[in-house]
Write a protein that holds these residues in place. Structure first.
Motif, PDB file in Angstrom:
ATOM      1  N   ARG A 181      19.387  51.536  41.855  1.00 18.56           N
ATOM      2  CA  ARG A 181      20.373  50.682  42.507  1.00 18.56           C
ATOM      3  C   ARG A 181      21.664  50.734  41.697  1.00 18.56           C
ATOM      4  O   ARG A 181      21.645  50.679  40.462  1.00 18.56           O
ATOM      5  CB  ARG A 181      19.847  49.253  42.579  1.00 18.56           C
ATOM      6  CG  ARG A 181      20.646  48.334  43.461  1.00 18.56           C
ATOM      7  CD  ARG A 181      19.941  47.000  43.648  1.00 18.56           C
ATOM      8  NE  ARG A 181      18.656  47.141  44.332  1.00 18.56           N
ATOM      9  CZ  ARG A 181      17.936  46.113  44.748  1.00 18.56           C
ATOM     10  NH1 ARG A 181      18.369  44.873  44.552  1.00 18.56           N
ATOM     11  NH2 ARG A 181      16.782  46.318  45.345  1.00 18.56           N
ATOM     12  N   GLU A 182      22.804  50.825  42.412  1.00 20.36           N
ATOM     13  CA  GLU A 182      24.092  50.930  41.734  1.00 20.36           C
ATOM     14  C   GLU A 182      25.092  49.945  42.319  1.00 20.36           C
ATOM     15  O   GLU A 182      25.073  49.631  43.514  1.00 20.36           O
ATOM     16  CB  GLU A 182      24.649  52.360  41.851  1.00 20.36           C
ATOM     17  CG  GLU A 182      24.877  52.852  43.252  1.00 20.36           C
ATOM     18  CD  GLU A 182      25.313  54.312  43.312  1.00 20.36           C
ATOM     19  OE1 GLU A 182      25.428  54.964  42.254  1.00 20.36           O
ATOM     20  OE2 GLU A 182      25.551  54.808  44.435  1.00 20.36           O
ATOM     21  N   LEU A 183      25.971  49.479  41.454  1.00 24.02           N
ATOM     22  CA  LEU A 183      27.021  48.555  41.870  1.00 24.02           C
ATOM     23  C   LEU A 183      28.056  49.301  42.695  1.00 24.02           C
ATOM     24  O   LEU A 183      28.438  50.424  42.374  1.00 24.02           O
ATOM     25  CB  LEU A 183      27.679  47.937  40.639  1.00 24.02           C
ATOM     26  CG  LEU A 183      28.843  46.991  40.879  1.00 24.02           C
ATOM     27  CD1 LEU A 183      28.381  45.724  41.595  1.00 24.02           C
ATOM     28  CD2 LEU A 183      29.512  46.633  39.552  1.00 24.02           C
ATOM     29  N   VAL A 184      28.520  48.661  43.758  1.00 28.53           N
ATOM     30  CA  VAL A 184      29.554  49.242  44.615  1.00 28.53           C
ATOM     31  C   VAL A 184      30.877  48.500  44.443  1.00 28.53           C
ATOM     32  O   VAL A 184      31.922  49.116  44.236  1.00 28.53           O
ATOM     33  CB  VAL A 184      29.113  49.188  46.094  1.00 28.53           C
ATOM     34  CG1 VAL A 184      30.239  49.662  47.001  1.00 28.53           C
ATOM     35  CG2 VAL A 184      27.863  50.024  46.303  1.00 28.53           C
ATOM     36  N   ALA A 185      30.829  47.183  44.534  1.00 25.86           N
ATOM     37  CA  ALA A 185      32.057  46.390  44.458  1.00 25.86           C
ATOM     38  C   ALA A 185      31.707  44.959  44.098  1.00 25.86           C
ATOM     39  O   ALA A 185      30.592  44.498  44.322  1.00 25.86           O
ATOM     40  CB  ALA A 185      32.796  46.426  45.791  1.00 25.86           C
ATOM     41  N   GLY A 186      32.711  44.250  43.540  1.00 33.70           N
ATOM     42  CA  GLY A 186      32.527  42.851  43.194  1.00 33.70           C
ATOM     43  C   GLY A 186      33.769  42.060  43.527  1.00 33.70           C
ATOM     44  O   GLY A 186      34.875  42.608  43.627  1.00 33.70           O
ATOM     45  N   ILE A 187      33.588  40.751  43.692  1.00 27.91           N
ATOM     46  CA  ILE A 187      34.711  39.873  44.013  1.00 27.91           C
ATOM     47  C   ILE A 187      34.500  38.529  43.349  1.00 27.91           C
ATOM     48  O   ILE A 187      33.404  37.968  43.367  1.00 27.91           O
ATOM     49  CB  ILE A 187      34.873  39.733  45.548  1.00 27.91           C
ATOM     50  CG1 ILE A 187      36.135  38.943  45.888  1.00 27.91           C
ATOM     51  CG2 ILE A 187      33.634  39.113  46.193  1.00 27.91           C
ATOM     52  CD1 ILE A 187      36.521  39.031  47.364  1.00 27.91           C
ATOM     53  N   THR A 188      35.553  38.021  42.713  1.00 27.80           N
ATOM     54  CA  THR A 188      35.480  36.726  42.044  1.00 27.80           C
ATOM     55  C   THR A 188      35.659  35.595  43.062  1.00 27.80           C
ATOM     56  O   THR A 188      36.023  35.832  44.220  1.00 27.80           O
ATOM     57  CB  THR A 188      36.571  36.610  40.984  1.00 27.80           C
ATOM     58  OG1 THR A 188      37.853  36.557  41.637  1.00 27.80           O
ATOM     59  CG2 THR A 188      36.553  37.795  40.031  1.00 27.80           C
ATOM     60  N   SER A 189      35.450  34.376  42.606  1.00 31.57           N
ATOM     61  CA  SER A 189      35.636  33.225  43.490  1.00 31.57           C
ATOM     62  C   SER A 189      37.076  33.104  43.951  1.00 31.57           C
ATOM     63  O   SER A 189      37.354  32.577  45.034  1.00 31.57           O
ATOM     64  CB  SER A 189      35.194  31.941  42.787  1.00 31.57           C
ATOM     65  OG  SER A 189      35.907  31.782  41.570  1.00 31.57           O
TER      66      SER A 189
END
Length: 121
Positions: free
Chosen positions: A45-53
């Motif tokens: 499994r690999e990270l694609v994208a992230g978003i903060t609050s």
């Protein structure tokens, strides 16, 4: 209880687009950082994208310029808009979020069950 449910996956031709949605429900006080991961057959499994609050985003290099992560805090939703899809984007996509729940006020890590994205002609 807190639950994450992904939707929006499916079969798309190369060059096509899909929009994934992640709905958070249950005893939610706030959703902190949220992420999309993916796992292709036989791969980790690999990270694609992230978003903060606050809406700050980050992407891995192989999706920059093609994928957009967004969120709607009022609806407890997280989205992944995917454009210019390639066969190598084929994977199960998972939503992941750090959520403060109202049951014990802790911030815990939650995962959805995943949604299949297949890019093929």
């Amino acid at each position: 209880q807190v639950r994450l449910v992904e939707s929006g996956g499916g079969l798309v031709q190369p060059g096509g687009s899909l929009r994934l949605s992640c709905a958070a429900s249950g005893s939610i006080y706030s959703i902190n950082f949220a992420r999309w991961y993916r796992q292709a057959p036989g791969k980790q499994r690999e990270l694609v994208a992230g978003i903060t609050s606050g809406g700050g985003t980050n992407y891995v290099d192989f999706v920059k310029g093609r994928f957009t992560i967004s969120r709607d805090n009022a609806l407890n939703m997280v989205y992944l808009e995917m454009n210019s899809l390639k066969p190598e984007d084929t994977a199960v996509y998972y939503c992941n979020a750090d959520i403060r729940n109202t049951a014990n006020w802790r911030v815990d890590d939650y995962w959805g069950q995943g949604t299949q994205v297949t890019v093929s002609s």
